[in-house]
Design a protein around this motif. Structure first.
Motif, PDB file in Angstrom:
ATOM      1  N   GLY A  72       0.935  46.742  30.414  1.00  0.00           N
ATOM      2  CA  GLY A  72       0.105  45.830  29.657  1.00  0.00           C
ATOM      3  C   GLY A  72       0.570  45.523  28.246  1.00  0.00           C
ATOM      4  O   GLY A  72      -0.122  44.847  27.505  1.00  0.00           O
ATOM      5  N   VAL A  93      -4.618  34.204  28.779  1.00  0.00           N
ATOM      6  CA  VAL A  93      -4.383  34.523  30.183  1.00  0.00           C
ATOM      7  C   VAL A  93      -4.049  33.230  30.913  1.00  0.00           C
ATOM      8  O   VAL A  93      -4.685  32.202  30.694  1.00  0.00           O
ATOM      9  N   SER A  98      -2.423  35.017  37.704  1.00  0.00           N
ATOM     10  CA  SER A  98      -2.918  36.372  37.454  1.00  0.00           C
ATOM     11  C   SER A  98      -3.649  36.931  38.664  1.00  0.00           C
ATOM     12  O   SER A  98      -4.066  36.205  39.557  1.00  0.00           O
ATOM     13  N   LEU A 103     -10.159  39.305  32.757  1.00  0.00           N
ATOM     14  CA  LEU A 103      -8.833  39.488  32.174  1.00  0.00           C
ATOM     15  C   LEU A 103      -8.817  39.029  30.718  1.00  0.00           C
ATOM     16  O   LEU A 103      -9.499  38.078  30.354  1.00  0.00           O
ATOM     17  N   ALA A 105      -6.014  38.625  27.091  1.00  0.00           N
ATOM     18  CA  ALA A 105      -4.683  38.708  26.478  1.00  0.00           C
ATOM     19  C   ALA A 105      -4.868  38.579  24.970  1.00  0.00           C
ATOM     20  O   ALA A 105      -5.566  37.681  24.505  1.00  0.00           O
ATOM     21  N   ARG A 124      -0.767  42.083  24.410  1.00  0.00           N
ATOM     22  CA  ARG A 124      -1.377  43.127  25.247  1.00  0.00           C
ATOM     23  C   ARG A 124      -2.326  42.445  26.230  1.00  0.00           C
ATOM     24  O   ARG A 124      -3.091  41.568  25.844  1.00  0.00           O
ATOM     25  N   THR A 125      -2.253  42.861  27.496  1.00  0.00           N
ATOM     26  CA  THR A 125      -3.094  42.282  28.533  1.00  0.00           C
ATOM     27  C   THR A 125      -3.997  43.358  29.118  1.00  0.00           C
ATOM     28  O   THR A 125      -3.567  44.486  29.366  1.00  0.00           O
ATOM     29  N   TYR A 126      -5.267  42.986  29.320  1.00  0.00           N
ATOM     30  CA  TYR A 126      -6.285  43.932  29.782  1.00  0.00           C
ATOM     31  C   TYR A 126      -7.020  43.393  30.997  1.00  0.00           C
ATOM     32  O   TYR A 126      -7.236  42.198  31.128  1.00  0.00           O
ATOM     33  N   ASP A 127      -7.439  44.337  31.845  1.00  0.00           N
ATOM     34  CA  ASP A 127      -8.262  44.060  33.018  1.00  0.00           C
ATOM     35  C   ASP A 127      -9.459  45.006  32.944  1.00  0.00           C
ATOM     36  O   ASP A 127      -9.319  46.162  32.540  1.00  0.00           O
ATOM     37  N   ASP A 138      -0.612  45.181  34.000  1.00  0.00           N
ATOM     38  CA  ASP A 138       0.534  44.301  34.213  1.00  0.00           C
ATOM     39  C   ASP A 138       0.231  43.214  35.252  1.00  0.00           C
ATOM     40  O   ASP A 138       1.110  42.460  35.640  1.00  0.00           O
ATOM     41  N   ILE A 140      -1.406  40.520  34.969  1.00  0.00           N
ATOM     42  CA  ILE A 140      -1.891  39.339  34.270  1.00  0.00           C
ATOM     43  C   ILE A 140      -0.715  38.487  33.801  1.00  0.00           C
ATOM     44  O   ILE A 140       0.166  38.977  33.105  1.00  0.00           O
ATOM     45  N   TRP A 142       0.505  35.433  31.374  1.00  0.00           N
ATOM     46  CA  TRP A 142      -0.006  35.038  30.060  1.00  0.00           C
ATOM     47  C   TRP A 142       0.916  34.036  29.396  1.00  0.00           C
ATOM     48  O   TRP A 142       2.059  33.865  29.789  1.00  0.00           O
TER      49      TRP A 142
END
Length: 147
Positions: A72, A93, A98, A103, A105, A124-127, A138, A140, A142
């Motif tokens: 991420g 995002v 994705s 989600l 970013a 940084r990407t979040y779920d 990872d 996602i 973006w």
């Protein structure tokens, strides 16, 4: 406004500002001021990258490389030597590529996970996992732009 709706609003607003930066080649005209760059796409952006789930750069402008040092976390190195802490970016995002529903970013001007905080941007990407916690992911795709 619940936190979840606030995050959705921020992502939607980021997408609105990010989306107008890329134009298909057939839309170009000498009077628009758009510059030709990369693979037939046009942009006002100084730095732009569309990053896919497979750790692939789909399109980019002004980007030398993107690394993924941990889950991420992505480090973006511009082609030109600039002080990233004096620039403003937008991360969003890319929903179609994705995996998942909740989600996010975010970007940082030189995060601590990148080699040189003054020369790299960090995304940084979040779920949101099943328990409601936001975790780095990872899964996602973006986009990131610097105008």
């Amino acid at each position: 406004m619940p936190l979840r709706l606030l995050f959705a609003f921020v992502v939607a607003v980021a997408g609105v500002f990010a989306a107008p930066n890329l134009y298909a080649a057939e839309e170009n005209s000498p009077s628009t001021g758009k510059e030709a760059r990369g693979d037939g796409w046009y942009s006002f952006a100084k730095i732009a990258v569309f990053y896919d789930l497979g750790n692939d750069i789909i399109r980019s402008i002004g980007v030398k490389m993107v690394t993924n040092p941990q889950t991420g976390v992505y480090c973006i190195r511009p082609e030109k030597r600039i002080n990233t802490q004096k620039r403003i970016g937008v991360a969003a995002v890319e929903w179609g590529q994705s995996s998942g529903n909740d989600l996010l970013a975010f970007w940082s001007a030189g995060g601590n996970s990148c080699p040189n905080p003054k020369r790299w941007f960090e995304v940084r990407t979040y779920d949101q996992n099943g328990s409601g916690d936001w975790v780095l992911s990872d899964d996602i795709a973006w986009t990131f732009h610097v105008l």
